[in-house]
Design a protein around this motif. Structure first.
Motif, PDB file in Angstrom:
ATOM      1  N   SER A 141       0.870  -1.168   0.000  1.00  0.00           N
ATOM      2  CA  SER A 141       0.000   0.000   0.000  1.00  0.00           C
ATOM      3  C   SER A 141       0.913   1.226   0.000  1.00  0.00           C
ATOM      4  CB  SER A 141      -0.909   0.006   1.220  1.00  0.00           C
ATOM      5  OG  SER A 141      -0.135   0.085   2.398  1.00  0.00           O
ATOM      6  N   GLU A 142       0.347   2.394  -0.192  1.00  0.00           N
ATOM      7  CA  GLU A 142       1.162   3.614  -0.271  1.00  0.00           C
ATOM      8  C   GLU A 142       2.034   3.791   0.962  1.00  0.00           C
ATOM      9  OE1 GLU A 142       0.774   8.404  -1.175  1.00  0.00           O
ATOM     10  OE2 GLU A 142      -1.041   7.267  -0.682  1.00  0.00           O
ATOM     11  N   ASP A 143       1.480   3.575   2.134  1.00  0.00           N
ATOM     12  CA  ASP A 143       2.270   3.797   3.356  1.00  0.00           C
ATOM     13  C   ASP A 143       3.214   2.645   3.681  1.00  0.00           C
ATOM     14  OD1 ASP A 143       0.166   2.124   4.049  1.00  0.00           O
ATOM     15  OD2 ASP A 143      -0.330   3.169   5.906  1.00  0.00           O
ATOM     16  N   GLU A 144       3.131   1.539   2.961  1.00  0.00           N
ATOM     17  CA  GLU A 144       4.053   0.413   3.166  1.00  0.00           C
ATOM     18  C   GLU A 144       5.242   0.437   2.211  1.00  0.00           C
ATOM     19  OE1 GLU A 144       0.828  -3.028   4.494  1.00  0.00           O
ATOM     20  OE2 GLU A 144       1.255  -2.714   2.361  1.00  0.00           O
ATOM     21  N   ILE A 145       5.160   1.248   1.176  1.00  0.00           N
ATOM     22  CA  ILE A 145       6.233   1.265   0.163  1.00  0.00           C
ATOM     23  C   ILE A 145       7.549   1.675   0.817  1.00  0.00           C
ATOM     24  CG2 ILE A 145       7.089   2.475  -1.898  1.00  0.00           C
ATOM     25  CD1 ILE A 145       4.213   2.497  -2.911  1.00  0.00           C
ATOM     26  N   PRO A 146       8.617   0.916   0.587  1.00  0.00           N
ATOM     27  CA  PRO A 146       9.934   1.274   1.132  1.00  0.00           C
ATOM     28  C   PRO A 146      10.570   2.393   0.298  1.00  0.00           C
ATOM     29  CG  PRO A 146      10.095  -0.763  -0.129  1.00  0.00           C
ATOM     30  CD  PRO A 146       8.646  -0.366  -0.134  1.00  0.00           C
ATOM     31  N   TRP A 147      10.071   3.603   0.478  1.00  0.00           N
ATOM     32  CA  TRP A 147      10.462   4.735  -0.369  1.00  0.00           C
ATOM     33  C   TRP A 147      11.974   4.957  -0.418  1.00  0.00           C
ATOM     34  CZ3 TRP A 147       7.105   6.551  -3.722  1.00  0.00           C
ATOM     35  CH2 TRP A 147       5.737   6.394  -3.463  1.00  0.00           C
ATOM     36  N   ASN A 148      12.682   4.698   0.659  1.00  0.00           N
ATOM     37  CA  ASN A 148      14.148   4.884   0.684  1.00  0.00           C
ATOM     38  C   ASN A 148      14.892   3.735   0.017  1.00  0.00           C
ATOM     39  OD1 ASN A 148      13.965   7.349   1.992  1.00  0.00           O
ATOM     40  ND2 ASN A 148      13.993   6.386   4.009  1.00  0.00           N
ATOM     41  N   GLU A 149      14.165   2.713  -0.397  1.00  0.00           N
ATOM     42  CA  GLU A 149      14.780   1.554  -1.042  1.00  0.00           C
ATOM     43  C   GLU A 149      14.288   1.370  -2.473  1.00  0.00           C
ATOM     44  OE1 GLU A 149      14.463  -1.982   1.432  1.00  0.00           O
ATOM     45  OE2 GLU A 149      14.380  -0.699   3.216  1.00  0.00           O
ATOM     46  N   ILE A 150      13.759   2.429  -3.069  1.00  0.00           N
ATOM     47  CA  ILE A 150      13.316   2.356  -4.465  1.00  0.00           C
ATOM     48  C   ILE A 150      14.548   2.528  -5.356  1.00  0.00           C
ATOM     49  CG2 ILE A 150      11.883   3.422  -6.255  1.00  0.00           C
ATOM     50  CD1 ILE A 150      10.267   1.885  -4.145  1.00  0.00           C
ATOM     51  N   ALA A 151      14.668   1.665  -6.358  1.00  0.00           N
ATOM     52  CA  ALA A 151      15.879   1.585  -7.178  1.00  0.00           C
ATOM     53  C   ALA A 151      16.160   2.816  -8.027  1.00  0.00           C
ATOM     54  CB  ALA A 151      15.810   0.343  -8.076  1.00  0.00           C
ATOM     55  N   PHE A 152      15.132   3.400  -8.613  1.00  0.00           N
ATOM     56  CA  PHE A 152      15.367   4.450  -9.606  1.00  0.00           C
ATOM     57  C   PHE A 152      14.412   5.623  -9.400  1.00  0.00           C
ATOM     58  CE2 PHE A 152      16.186   0.276 -11.575  1.00  0.00           C
ATOM     59  CZ  PHE A 152      17.554   0.385 -11.732  1.00  0.00           C
ATOM     60  N   PRO A 153      14.875   6.831  -9.674  1.00  0.00           N
ATOM     61  CA  PRO A 153      14.007   8.003  -9.552  1.00  0.00           C
ATOM     62  C   PRO A 153      12.764   7.921 -10.444  1.00  0.00           C
ATOM     63  CG  PRO A 153      16.291   8.694  -9.774  1.00  0.00           C
ATOM     64  CD  PRO A 153      16.260   7.206 -10.020  1.00  0.00           C
ATOM     65  N   THR A 154      12.878   7.277 -11.599  1.00  0.00           N
ATOM     66  CA  THR A 154      11.721   7.160 -12.489  1.00  0.00           C
ATOM     67  C   THR A 154      10.613   6.331 -11.848  1.00  0.00           C
ATOM     68  OG1 THR A 154      12.778   5.300 -13.612  1.00  0.00           O
ATOM     69  CG2 THR A 154      13.022   7.479 -14.625  1.00  0.00           C
ATOM     70  N   VAL A 155      10.994   5.334 -11.074  1.00  0.00           N
ATOM     71  CA  VAL A 155      10.014   4.494 -10.383  1.00  0.00           C
ATOM     72  C   VAL A 155       9.367   5.279  -9.248  1.00  0.00           C
ATOM     73  CG1 VAL A 155       9.701   2.396  -8.990  1.00  0.00           C
ATOM     74  CG2 VAL A 155      11.131   2.337 -11.050  1.00  0.00           C
ATOM     75  N   SER A 156      10.174   5.970  -8.445  1.00  0.00           N
ATOM     76  CA  SER A 156       9.620   6.811  -7.363  1.00  0.00           C
ATOM     77  C   SER A 156       8.641   7.833  -7.920  1.00  0.00           C
ATOM     78  CB  SER A 156      10.736   7.546  -6.612  1.00  0.00           C
ATOM     79  OG  SER A 156      11.543   6.659  -5.912  1.00  0.00           O
ATOM     80  N   GLN A 157       9.027   8.491  -9.016  1.00  0.00           N
ATOM     81  CA  GLN A 157       8.166   9.516  -9.596  1.00  0.00           C
ATOM     82  C   GLN A 157       6.866   8.920 -10.122  1.00  0.00           C
ATOM     83  OE1 GLN A 157       8.871  13.044  -9.639  1.00  0.00           O
ATOM     84  NE2 GLN A 157       6.674  12.837  -9.894  1.00  0.00           N
ATOM     85  N   THR A 158       6.946   7.766 -10.769  1.00  0.00           N
ATOM     86  CA  THR A 158       5.743   7.112 -11.277  1.00  0.00           C
ATOM     87  C   THR A 158       4.811   6.727 -10.129  1.00  0.00           C
ATOM     88  OG1 THR A 158       6.837   6.349 -13.294  1.00  0.00           O
ATOM     89  CG2 THR A 158       4.895   5.112 -12.585  1.00  0.00           C
ATOM     90  N   LEU A 159       5.371   6.206  -9.045  1.00  0.00           N
ATOM     91  CA  LEU A 159       4.549   5.863  -7.876  1.00  0.00           C
ATOM     92  C   LEU A 159       3.898   7.110  -7.282  1.00  0.00           C
ATOM     93  CD1 LEU A 159       6.917   3.254  -6.199  1.00  0.00           C
ATOM     94  CD2 LEU A 159       4.674   2.782  -7.232  1.00  0.00           C
ATOM     95  N   LYS A 160       4.640   8.206  -7.198  1.00  0.00           N
ATOM     96  CA  LYS A 160       4.070   9.465  -6.675  1.00  0.00           C
ATOM     97  C   LYS A 160       2.938   9.954  -7.568  1.00  0.00           C
ATOM     98  CE  LYS A 160       8.277  10.797  -4.300  1.00  0.00           C
ATOM     99  NZ  LYS A 160       9.517  11.586  -4.370  1.00  0.00           N
ATOM    100  N   PHE A 161       3.145   9.918  -8.896  1.00  0.00           N
ATOM    101  CA  PHE A 161       2.084  10.303  -9.829  1.00  0.00           C
ATOM    102  C   PHE A 161       0.834   9.440  -9.598  1.00  0.00           C
ATOM    103  CE2 PHE A 161       5.319  11.789 -13.249  1.00  0.00           C
ATOM    104  CZ  PHE A 161       5.205  13.116 -12.853  1.00  0.00           C
TER     105      PHE A 161
END
Length: 189
Positions: A141-161
């Motif tokens: 879920s959104e609050d379970e995502i390991p945000w500090n362990e996301i591999a690439f900025p493109t993935v973090s940005q897509t998840l935020k979108f």
């Protein structure tokens, strides 16, 4: 590049006539060898049960960013469409059965000569499993995502979108197509 793929003669780096960029040009047959960005294509697989939305992420079993979480994605192959590449990569990395939806994000990463495309997808079931390029596959879920362990900025940005759009969808809005440009690395190494 050192040799022409057409005739095997040496190539030289120069600006061809009527061009504005340096290209590898064959010194014998004159073939201009254009180099273009690589396409990284994947999905944003969603599982929605009774309004609880979770995203399927893969823990990388390969470099770069071994052990970090990502969306299922990879390099597009010749002779396939973007949609076929997204479907193939989701099966290869996550073993997931999905219904593919519309293109969701287009992210340019010029410093590594890549364009990343992610399609929204719905998981058909929870029969997923880690492929050879994944250590683990899990729903977050959104609050379970390991945000500090996301591999690439493109993935973090897509998840935020996605989570921003999800809030709009829940109040009658809809998902949008998102674009973003990354001009340099956004993560510490």
């Amino acid at each position: 590049m050192k040799f022409c793929s057409v005739c095997a003669a040496p190539v030289a780096l120069k600006v061809p006539a009527d061009d504005t960029r340096e290209r590898f040009v064959c010194t014998d047959c004159g073939t201009i060898h254009y180099q273009n960005p690589n396409m990284v294509v994947g999905t944003l697989p969603i599982w929605n049960i009774a309004g609880e939305v979770k995203v399927l992420l893969c823990k990388r079993a390969i470099e770069p960013r071994y052990g970090y979480w990502t969306l299922p994605a990879g390099f597009m192959e010749n002779q396939e469409t973007c949609r076929q590449a997204a479907q193939r990569e989701t099966i290869e990395e996550a073993g997931a059965n999905i219904t593919l939806h519309e293109l969701f994000s287009v992210l340019s990463v010029p410093h590594v000569d890549q364009v990343h495309l992610f399609y929204r997808a719905t998981l058909i079931d929870t029969n997923y499993l880690a492929g050879t390029e994944s250590l683990e596959v899990a729903l977050f879920s959104e609050d379970e995502i390991p945000w500090n362990e996301i591999a690439f900025p493109t993935v973090s940005q897509t998840l935020k979108f996605f989570f921003e759009d999800l809030k709009k969808v829940r109040t009658g809005g809809q998902f949008s197509l998102h674009e973003h440009d990354f001009f340099k690395s956004h993560r510490p190494d």
